[in-house]
Design a protein around this motif. Sequence first.
Motif, PDB file in Angstrom:
ATOM      1  N   GLY A  93       0.694  -1.248  -0.049  1.00 56.94           N
ATOM      2  CA  GLY A  93       0.063  -0.061  -0.091  1.00 56.94           C
ATOM      3  C   GLY A  93       0.796   1.344   0.121  1.00 56.94           C
ATOM      4  N   ALA A  94       0.351   2.102   0.909  1.00 53.12           N
ATOM      5  CA  ALA A  94       1.026   3.441   0.902  1.00 53.12           C
ATOM      6  C   ALA A  94       1.657   3.904   2.252  1.00 53.12           C
ATOM      7  CB  ALA A  94       0.095   4.471   0.754  1.00 53.12           C
ATOM      8  N   ILE A  95       2.595   4.572   2.231  1.00 57.54           N
ATOM      9  CA  ILE A  95       3.386   5.166   3.436  1.00 57.54           C
ATOM     10  C   ILE A  95       3.307   6.636   3.363  1.00 57.54           C
ATOM     11  CG2 ILE A  95       5.449   5.293   5.064  1.00 57.54           C
ATOM     12  CD1 ILE A  95       6.328   2.467   3.800  1.00 57.54           C
ATOM     13  N   THR A  96       2.518   7.366   3.895  1.00 61.49           N
ATOM     14  CA  THR A  96       2.352   8.651   3.871  1.00 61.49           C
ATOM     15  C   THR A  96       2.349   9.572   5.128  1.00 61.49           C
ATOM     16  OG1 THR A  96       0.050   8.923   3.742  1.00 61.49           O
ATOM     17  CG2 THR A  96       0.876   8.597   1.446  1.00 61.49           C
ATOM     18  N   VAL A 116       4.546   6.805  -1.695  1.00 64.85           N
ATOM     19  CA  VAL A 116       5.569   7.066  -0.561  1.00 64.85           C
ATOM     20  C   VAL A 116       5.522   8.665  -0.755  1.00 64.85           C
ATOM     21  CG1 VAL A 116       6.779   4.988  -0.491  1.00 64.85           C
ATOM     22  CG2 VAL A 116       7.526   6.798  -2.020  1.00 64.85           C
ATOM     23  N   ASP A 117       5.742   9.211   0.476  1.00 63.71           N
ATOM     24  CA  ASP A 117       6.448  10.595   0.460  1.00 63.71           C
ATOM     25  C   ASP A 117       7.224  10.498   1.512  1.00 63.71           C
ATOM     26  OD1 ASP A 117       5.427  10.675   3.260  1.00 63.71           O
ATOM     27  OD2 ASP A 117       3.560  11.758   2.721  1.00 63.71           O
ATOM     28  N   SER A 118       7.769  11.794   1.775  1.00 65.96           N
ATOM     29  CA  SER A 118       9.269  11.705   2.565  1.00 65.96           C
ATOM     30  C   SER A 118       9.060  11.018   4.037  1.00 65.96           C
ATOM     31  CB  SER A 118       9.762  12.964   2.878  1.00 65.96           C
ATOM     32  OG  SER A 118       8.776  13.758   3.350  1.00 65.96           O
ATOM     33  N   SER A 119       7.829  11.026   4.405  1.00 68.30           N
ATOM     34  CA  SER A 119       7.861  10.181   5.887  1.00 68.30           C
ATOM     35  C   SER A 119       8.130   8.911   5.995  1.00 68.30           C
ATOM     36  CB  SER A 119       6.217  10.342   6.255  1.00 68.30           C
ATOM     37  OG  SER A 119       5.372   9.777   5.367  1.00 68.30           O
ATOM     38  N   ALA A 120       8.037   8.183   4.626  1.00 67.29           N
ATOM     39  CA  ALA A 120       8.835   6.775   4.375  1.00 67.29           C
ATOM     40  C   ALA A 120       9.914   6.813   4.908  1.00 67.29           C
ATOM     41  CB  ALA A 120       8.243   6.182   3.032  1.00 67.29           C
ATOM     42  N   ILE A 121      10.796   7.684   4.422  1.00 64.65           N
ATOM     43  CA  ILE A 121      12.093   7.593   4.804  1.00 64.65           C
ATOM     44  C   ILE A 121      12.446   7.610   6.416  1.00 64.65           C
ATOM     45  CG2 ILE A 121      14.436   9.147   4.947  1.00 64.65           C
ATOM     46  CD1 ILE A 121      13.838   7.709   2.376  1.00 64.65           C
TER      47      ILE A 121
END
Length: 104
Positions: free
Chosen positions: A23-26, A56-61
Amino acid sequence: MQRIAGEASAEIVRNGATISIVGAITIDNVSGLIETGRAKLDPGVREIDLRGLNEVDSSAIGLLLEWQRSAQARHGVCLRFTNLPENLRSLATLYDVLELIPAS
């Protein structure tokens, strides 16, 4: 295979020594995913498979770095991240943290 519910837009799936994220990591769901994943980081987990990510966005890092820190602090384990999507790899390069995310 054990399925663990994260937020509505992502699922964490445990299969042996591997945790997969589907799915997504946001920013909208990262807090719940950090906690759900951290709870599953027992000494037997060695790999995080990111093949199932579709957003993904930067929160995934931050999530990957936190899981790595937690696994090392709690169990002395260095996680390996597999199948990094190109957009996540680009973000890690942009923020100059790619070398902190052991990938194969």
